[in-house]
Design a protein around this motif. Structure first.
Motif: not given
Length: 375
Positions: A202-203, A197-199, A268-269, A49-51
C-alpha cells in the motif's frame, strides 16, 4: 508559502466522501453498502483515502520542508504520528470495551469474533503489549496503523520526490513487487492473521499520491488533459463496473484467474485496484476544478468538513458502525434498524465535522488581532 492557500478543497471533499463510505461498508450486511464504490469497481474507499492522503501529505509537508527545513518537517510528521497512534490505541480501548460489554449482555451475534477479540479475552496482558507494538490489530483497525507507518516514511519520501520523483517511484515499486513476490506482511495476532492492508504494497499508492501532488505543483504540463485520455479512463471505469458488479453480486471472485490481478486481493493491493483509483482521480480532476461552484454548496461543504477532520470522523464512524451492527443484530425489525443506523450514523458524522469546523473558526477568531484600535 501559505499552507492554507495551498489547500485544495477537492482533496478534503474526496476524503470526506471516502470516510462516509467506509462507515457504510464497515457495517456487516448493510444493504446500503451494495451501492458503494466497491461493488462497481476494482477498488473501494480505502484506496481513495490512501491516495488522497499521499497527495495531502506532500502538500502539507513538502511546503514545510521548503520553508523550515528537514528537521522541522520531521518534527511535524512525528507529532502527527504520535497523535494518530494515540487515537488508534484509544479506539481499540473504546471498541474492545464496548463489544466485550455487549457480548456479556446480548447474544444476537458472536460479538467477540466480529472484531477478532479472542486474544484480548484469553490473554489480556500479552494482547495489550502486542497492541502497543501494532502486532495485534482487531478487525476494522487497519487504516490508522497503515497510515502511521506511511507517515513514518513520509520525510524520506518527501525528500526523494522533491529531488527526483522517478527514483521515489522506482524504489516504491521495487518494494511493492518484492512484497508481492515473497508475500511480505506484518502479523495481526498470534493466530497467524496478517494485516488486512499490507503496508509493503500500500505504500506504493501513497507514493503515487505524493508524486502526483509534486508534479501538479512543479510540472503541470506533464499531465495530459486530452479527450482521448478521458475516454480511456471512462472506458476503463465502465469496463471495471461491468466486470466487478456481477463478480461481487454473484460471489464469483474466488474463481477469477490471476488472483493478484483481480479485485479480490485487497491485502496486497492488486494492480487493477491501483489503475481503477487512478482512473477515478483522472476523471474527477478533469471535470472538477478547484473552484467549481458546486463545491461551495452546503452538501459539498459538509463532506469537505468531514475530510478536513478526517481522524475524528474516521474514529467516530468506526464506533458508530459497531454500535449500528449491534442494533441491527438485536433488533426485531432489521430493515428498519438498517435504515435508522445509516441515516443517524451519517448525520452524526456530518454534524461532528460541522461542530469541529465551528470550534476551529471560533479559535481563529479569538486569536486574530482586533480590527478596532484603541485610541
Amino acid at each position: 508559502m501559505n499552507e492554507k492557500r495551498e489547500r485544495d478543497c477537492r482533496l478534503d471533499f474526496c476524503r470526506g466522501v471516502a470516510l462516509i463510505v467506509i462507515f457504510i461498508d464497515h457495517i456487516p450486511d448493510n444493504p446500503l453498502s451494495a451501492w458503494t464504490l466497491r461493488n462497481f469497481s476494482f477498488c473501494d474507499a480505502a484506496e481513495v483515502f490512501v491516495l488522497i492522503s499521499g497527495m495531502a501529505s506532500y502538500m502539507a509537508y513538502g511546503s514545510r520542508l521548503a520553508r523550515l527545513g528537514f528537521v522541522e518537517c520531521v518534527k511535524a510528521i512525528g507529532r502527527n504520528c504520535a497523535r494518530i497512534y494515540l487515537a488508534h490505541l484509544l479506539l481499540i480501548g473504546v471498541l474492545a470495551s464496548l463489544m466485550l460489554w455487549v457480548a456479556s449482555h446480548f447474544s444476537g451475534a458472536d460479538y467477540i469474533d466480529s472484531l477478532k477479540l479472542q486474544w484480548l479475552v484469553e490473554n489480556p496482558a500479552r494482547a495489550l503489549m502486542a497492541t502497543l507494538t501494532l502486532t495485534y490489530l482487531p478487525r476494522l483497525m487497519d487504516i490508522l496503523p497503515l497510515y502511521i507507518l506511511l507517515l513514518a516514511i513520509a520525510p524520506a519520501l518527501v525528500v526523494m520526490v522533491r529531488r527526483d520523483y522517478r527514483i521515489a517511484l522506482l524504489l516504491s515499486t521495487t518494494v511493492y513487487l518484492l512484497a508481492w513476490k515473497f508475500s511480505w506482511n506484518l502479523s495481526a495476532d498470534k493466530y497467524g492473521r496478517e494485516w488486512y492492508l499490507d503496508p509493503f504494497t500500500w505504500q506504493l499508492l501513497y507514493t503515487i499520491g505524493m508524486t502526483l501532488a509534486h508534479l501538479s505543483r512543479t510540472a503541470p504540463q506533464k499531465f495530459s488533459w486530452e479527450r482521448r485520455w478521458l475516454f480511456a479512463a471512462v472506458g476503463f471505469l465502465i469496463m471495471a463496473a461491468i466486470i466487478a458488479w456481477p463478480l461481487n453480486r454473484l460471489n464469483l471472485t474466488s474463481f477469477a484467474p490471476f488472483s493478484y490481478m483481480w479485485p479480490t486481493d485487497k491485502t496486497y493491493l492488486s494492480p487493477l485496484r491501483i489503475a481503477n483509483v487512478l482512473a477515478l482521480l483522472y476523471v474527477f480532476a478533469f471535470f472538477v476544478s478547484p473552484h467549481a461552484p458546486w463545491l461551495k454548496r452546503r452538501a459539498a461543504e459538509m463532506c469537505i468538513s468531514c475530510g478536513r477532520h478526517s481522524l475524528t470522523v474516521y474514529g467516530m464512524g468506526l464506533v458508530l458502525s459497531c454500535i449500528g451492527y449491534v442494533m441491527i443484530q438485536e433488533s426485531g425489525a432489521p430493515n428498519l434498524a438498517n435504515l435508522a443506523v445509516n441515516i443517524l450514523g451519517i448525520a452524526i458524522l456530518l454534524l461532528t465535522a460541522a461542530m469541529l469546523d465551528r470550534r476551529e473558526d471560533g479559535r481563529l477568531a479569538a486569536v486574530a488581532p482586533s480590527p478596532i484600535r484603541a485610541s
